[in-house]
Scaffold this motif. Structure first.
Motif, PDB file in Angstrom:
ATOM      1  N   PHE A 140      -1.015  -1.001   2.482  1.00 42.37           N
ATOM      2  CA  PHE A 140      -0.487  -0.213   1.522  1.00 42.37           C
ATOM      3  C   PHE A 140      -0.440   1.145   2.288  1.00 42.37           C
ATOM      4  CE2 PHE A 140      -1.942  -2.696  -2.258  1.00 42.37           C
ATOM      5  CZ  PHE A 140      -0.704  -2.576  -2.874  1.00 42.37           C
ATOM      6  N   LEU A 141      -1.541   1.530   3.134  1.00 37.03           N
ATOM      7  CA  LEU A 141      -1.366   3.000   3.874  1.00 37.03           C
ATOM      8  C   LEU A 141      -0.300   3.146   4.670  1.00 37.03           C
ATOM      9  CD1 LEU A 141      -2.580   5.727   5.021  1.00 37.03           C
ATOM     10  CD2 LEU A 141      -3.699   4.016   6.792  1.00 37.03           C
ATOM     11  N   LEU A 142       0.226   2.012   5.351  1.00 40.15           N
ATOM     12  CA  LEU A 142       1.491   2.066   6.227  1.00 40.15           C
ATOM     13  C   LEU A 142       2.640   2.156   5.372  1.00 40.15           C
ATOM     14  CD1 LEU A 142       0.578  -0.318   8.806  1.00 40.15           C
ATOM     15  CD2 LEU A 142       0.573   2.345   8.915  1.00 40.15           C
ATOM     16  N   HIS A 143       2.917   1.469   4.174  1.00 43.54           N
ATOM     17  CA  HIS A 143       3.988   1.400   3.323  1.00 43.54           C
ATOM     18  C   HIS A 143       4.101   2.684   2.735  1.00 43.54           C
ATOM     19  CE1 HIS A 143       5.891  -2.618   3.084  1.00 43.54           C
ATOM     20  NE2 HIS A 143       4.729  -2.873   3.397  1.00 43.54           N
ATOM     21  N   GLY A 144       2.999   3.505   2.309  1.00 40.89           N
ATOM     22  CA  GLY A 144       2.808   4.700   1.690  1.00 40.89           C
ATOM     23  C   GLY A 144       3.512   5.660   2.591  1.00 40.89           C
ATOM     24  N   ALA A 190       4.371   7.334  -3.342  1.00 39.09           N
ATOM     25  CA  ALA A 190       3.970   7.416  -1.820  1.00 39.09           C
ATOM     26  C   ALA A 190       2.527   7.827  -1.614  1.00 39.09           C
ATOM     27  CB  ALA A 190       5.061   8.459  -1.056  1.00 39.09           C
ATOM     28  N   VAL A 191       2.145   8.701  -2.437  1.00 34.12           N
ATOM     29  CA  VAL A 191       0.703   9.182  -2.391  1.00 34.12           C
ATOM     30  C   VAL A 191      -0.194   8.385  -2.854  1.00 34.12           C
ATOM     31  CG1 VAL A 191      -0.910  11.124  -3.280  1.00 34.12           C
ATOM     32  CG2 VAL A 191       1.241  11.722  -2.344  1.00 34.12           C
ATOM     33  N   LEU A 192       0.228   7.670  -3.946  1.00 31.33           N
ATOM     34  CA  LEU A 192      -0.829   6.466  -4.563  1.00 31.33           C
ATOM     35  C   LEU A 192      -0.822   5.459  -3.318  1.00 31.33           C
ATOM     36  CD1 LEU A 192      -2.310   4.979  -6.515  1.00 31.33           C
ATOM     37  CD2 LEU A 192      -0.049   3.733  -7.227  1.00 31.33           C
ATOM     38  N   GLU A 193      -0.048   5.185  -2.659  1.00 26.17           N
ATOM     39  CA  GLU A 193      -0.026   4.005  -1.549  1.00 26.17           C
ATOM     40  C   GLU A 193      -0.727   4.503  -0.135  1.00 26.17           C
ATOM     41  OE1 GLU A 193       3.822   2.340  -0.966  1.00 26.17           O
ATOM     42  OE2 GLU A 193       3.976   1.290  -2.997  1.00 26.17           O
ATOM     43  N   THR A 194      -0.470   5.452  -0.066  1.00 25.55           N
ATOM     44  CA  THR A 194      -1.317   6.124   0.958  1.00 25.55           C
ATOM     45  C   THR A 194      -2.734   6.331   0.851  1.00 25.55           C
ATOM     46  OG1 THR A 194       0.828   7.396   1.783  1.00 25.55           O
ATOM     47  CG2 THR A 194      -1.307   8.121   2.813  1.00 25.55           C
ATOM     48  N   VAL A 195      -3.000   7.352  -0.415  1.00 24.18           N
ATOM     49  CA  VAL A 195      -4.377   7.472  -0.461  1.00 24.18           C
ATOM     50  C   VAL A 195      -5.184   6.369  -0.843  1.00 24.18           C
ATOM     51  CG1 VAL A 195      -5.984   8.725  -2.031  1.00 24.18           C
ATOM     52  CG2 VAL A 195      -3.918  10.196  -0.999  1.00 24.18           C
ATOM     53  N   GLY A 196      -4.628   5.515  -1.659  1.00 22.52           N
ATOM     54  CA  GLY A 196      -5.004   4.175  -2.218  1.00 22.52           C
ATOM     55  C   GLY A 196      -5.433   3.272  -0.930  1.00 22.52           C
ATOM     56  N   GLY A 197      -4.475   3.124  -0.280  1.00 18.72           N
ATOM     57  CA  GLY A 197      -4.681   2.302   1.161  1.00 18.72           C
ATOM     58  C   GLY A 197      -5.888   2.862   1.815  1.00 18.72           C
ATOM     59  N   ILE A 198      -6.072   4.254   1.842  1.00 23.28           N
ATOM     60  CA  ILE A 198      -7.403   4.760   2.526  1.00 23.28           C
ATOM     61  C   ILE A 198      -8.521   4.377   1.853  1.00 23.28           C
ATOM     62  CG2 ILE A 198      -8.504   6.916   3.320  1.00 23.28           C
ATOM     63  CD1 ILE A 198      -5.638   7.842   3.886  1.00 23.28           C
ATOM     64  N   ALA A 199      -8.449   4.587   0.320  1.00 24.48           N
ATOM     65  CA  ALA A 199      -9.572   4.268  -0.403  1.00 24.48           C
ATOM     66  C   ALA A 199     -10.035   2.739  -0.392  1.00 24.48           C
ATOM     67  CB  ALA A 199      -9.245   4.592  -1.831  1.00 24.48           C
ATOM     68  N   LEU A 200      -8.878   1.909  -0.229  1.00 21.43           N
ATOM     69  CA  LEU A 200      -9.331   0.492  -0.096  1.00 21.43           C
ATOM     70  C   LEU A 200     -10.317   0.122   1.282  1.00 21.43           C
ATOM     71  CD1 LEU A 200      -6.462  -1.944  -1.537  1.00 21.43           C
ATOM     72  CD2 LEU A 200      -8.625  -0.748  -2.824  1.00 21.43           C
ATOM     73  N   ILE A 201      -9.512   0.853   2.288  1.00 23.51           N
ATOM     74  CA  ILE A 201     -10.146   0.533   3.715  1.00 23.51           C
ATOM     75  C   ILE A 201     -11.672   0.948   3.666  1.00 23.51           C
ATOM     76  CG2 ILE A 201     -10.108   1.266   6.232  1.00 23.51           C
ATOM     77  CD1 ILE A 201      -7.062   1.374   5.548  1.00 23.51           C
ATOM     78  N   LEU A 202     -11.728   2.292   3.285  1.00 20.17           N
ATOM     79  CA  LEU A 202     -13.342   2.714   2.834  1.00 20.17           C
ATOM     80  C   LEU A 202     -13.923   2.090   1.695  1.00 20.17           C
ATOM     81  CD1 LEU A 202     -12.375   6.540   3.498  1.00 20.17           C
ATOM     82  CD2 LEU A 202     -13.275   4.848   5.339  1.00 20.17           C
ATOM     83  N   GLY A 203     -13.335   1.550   0.845  1.00 23.89           N
ATOM     84  CA  GLY A 203     -13.934   1.012  -0.406  1.00 23.89           C
ATOM     85  C   GLY A 203     -14.607   2.114  -1.278  1.00 23.89           C
ATOM     86  N   ALA A 204     -13.869   3.347  -1.161  1.00 25.25           N
ATOM     87  CA  ALA A 204     -13.987   4.384  -1.905  1.00 25.25           C
ATOM     88  C   ALA A 204     -13.470   4.565  -3.201  1.00 25.25           C
ATOM     89  CB  ALA A 204     -13.951   5.747  -1.169  1.00 25.25           C
ATOM     90  N   LEU A 205     -14.079   4.426  -4.645  1.00 24.11           N
ATOM     91  CA  LEU A 205     -13.357   4.438  -5.764  1.00 24.11           C
ATOM     92  C   LEU A 205     -12.349   3.144  -5.725  1.00 24.11           C
ATOM     93  CD1 LEU A 205     -12.934   8.063  -6.664  1.00 24.11           C
ATOM     94  CD2 LEU A 205     -14.730   6.419  -7.364  1.00 24.11           C
ATOM     95  N   ALA A 206     -12.553   2.066  -5.085  1.00 25.26           N
ATOM     96  CA  ALA A 206     -11.810   0.990  -4.583  1.00 25.26           C
ATOM     97  C   ALA A 206     -11.191   0.442  -5.768  1.00 25.26           C
ATOM     98  CB  ALA A 206     -12.190   0.035  -3.663  1.00 25.26           C
ATOM     99  N   PRO A 207     -12.157   0.073  -6.849  1.00 31.22           N
ATOM    100  CA  PRO A 207     -11.474  -0.612  -8.220  1.00 31.22           C
ATOM    101  C   PRO A 207     -10.551   0.338  -8.775  1.00 31.22           C
ATOM    102  CG  PRO A 207     -13.929  -0.853  -7.904  1.00 31.22           C
ATOM    103  CD  PRO A 207     -13.556   0.147  -6.795  1.00 31.22           C
ATOM    104  N   LEU A 208     -10.761   1.550  -8.897  1.00 25.82           N
ATOM    105  CA  LEU A 208      -9.911   2.375  -9.758  1.00 25.82           C
ATOM    106  C   LEU A 208      -8.502   2.541  -8.969  1.00 25.82           C
ATOM    107  CD1 LEU A 208     -12.345   5.382 -10.742  1.00 25.82           C
ATOM    108  CD2 LEU A 208     -11.378   3.034 -11.816  1.00 25.82           C
ATOM    109  N   PHE A 209      -8.451   2.636  -7.460  1.00 23.35           N
ATOM    110  CA  PHE A 209      -7.094   2.707  -6.836  1.00 23.35           C
ATOM    111  C   PHE A 209      -6.476   1.491  -6.943  1.00 23.35           C
ATOM    112  CE2 PHE A 209      -8.953   6.623  -4.973  1.00 23.35           C
ATOM    113  CZ  PHE A 209      -7.751   7.465  -5.009  1.00 23.35           C
ATOM    114  N   ALA A 210      -7.327   0.392  -6.762  1.00 25.06           N
ATOM    115  CA  ALA A 210      -6.675  -1.069  -6.717  1.00 25.06           C
ATOM    116  C   ALA A 210      -5.896  -1.518  -7.960  1.00 25.06           C
ATOM    117  CB  ALA A 210      -7.778  -2.109  -6.619  1.00 25.06           C
ATOM    118  N   ILE A 211      -6.520  -0.880  -9.332  1.00 19.76           N
ATOM    119  CA  ILE A 211      -5.758  -1.063 -10.486  1.00 19.76           C
ATOM    120  C   ILE A 211      -4.407  -0.118 -10.312  1.00 19.76           C
ATOM    121  CG2 ILE A 211      -5.622  -0.146 -13.107  1.00 19.76           C
ATOM    122  CD1 ILE A 211      -8.518  -0.955 -12.968  1.00 19.76           C
ATOM    123  N   GLY A 212      -4.368   0.999  -9.753  1.00 21.92           N
ATOM    124  CA  GLY A 212      -3.192   1.554  -9.739  1.00 21.92           C
ATOM    125  C   GLY A 212      -2.169   1.031  -8.749  1.00 21.92           C
ATOM    126  N   LEU A 213      -2.555   0.441  -7.628  1.00 15.78           N
ATOM    127  CA  LEU A 213      -2.014  -0.297  -6.823  1.00 15.78           C
ATOM    128  C   LEU A 213      -1.304  -1.742  -7.021  1.00 15.78           C
ATOM    129  CD1 LEU A 213      -3.941   0.557  -3.599  1.00 15.78           C
ATOM    130  CD2 LEU A 213      -1.494   1.484  -4.056  1.00 15.78           C
TER     131      LEU A 213
END
Length: 151
Positions: free
Chosen positions: A25-29, A59-82
């Motif tokens: 997701f990060l790279l696509h974003g 673009a921002v969702l995929e970039t920030v969401g990708g970072i959030a998944l990598i770190l596991g930071a608010l991961a379920p919330l970003f994962a829903i958006g993704l």
């Protein structure tokens, strides 16, 4: 002891999935952010409403969401958006092209969307910022709250 080993395996599996899906997701974003004009034109061509607003938002969702998944930071919330992002991508850009990504099909968006949905349901796992902050224990209903933390 057996339960602890099983829990560790599950948490390592969640870490692996989060990191690989997050990097994707990060790279696509970043790719979309690098050419917002082209992304907007592409969205417009697919009939996505308000492409001038949606292109940077995705673009921002995929970039920030990708970072959030990598770190596991608010991961379920970003994962829903993704997951929703991938559902829209599948329905607007890939449905008529068959399954295989090489033909423009929905193979990749299906895989990424279902993986994101799995993270949204299971939580980030023990090896995550979410676990370090003990969000699962502090926030009622937060996914993954029943598992332990690193600390």
């Amino acid at each position: 002891m057996v339960e602890s080993m099983e829990s560790t395996r599950t948490d390592l599996a969640l870490l692996a999935v989060r990191v690989v899906v997050g990097i994707t997701f990060l790279l696509h974003g970043l790719d979309k952010l690098g050419d917002l004009s082209g992304t907007e034109q592409g969205f417009d061509g697919m009939g996505i409403p308000a492409p001038g607003l949606m292109a940077p938002l995705v673009a921002v969702l995929e970039t920030v969401g990708g970072i959030a998944l990598i770190l596991g930071a608010l991961a379920p919330l970003f994962a829903i958006g993704l997951a929703i992002d991938m559902l829209v991508a599948g329905l607007t850009a890939h449905t008529g092209n068959g399954f295989f990504v090489s033909d423009g099909g929905y193979e990749l968006v299906l895989l990424l969307g279902v993986a994101a949905l799995g993270i949204a349901i299971a939580g980030a796992g023990r090896f995550s910022v979410d676990a370090t902050l003990r969000l699962g224990r502090r926030v009622p209903g937060y996914p993954g709250g029943e598992r332990g933390t690193l600390a």
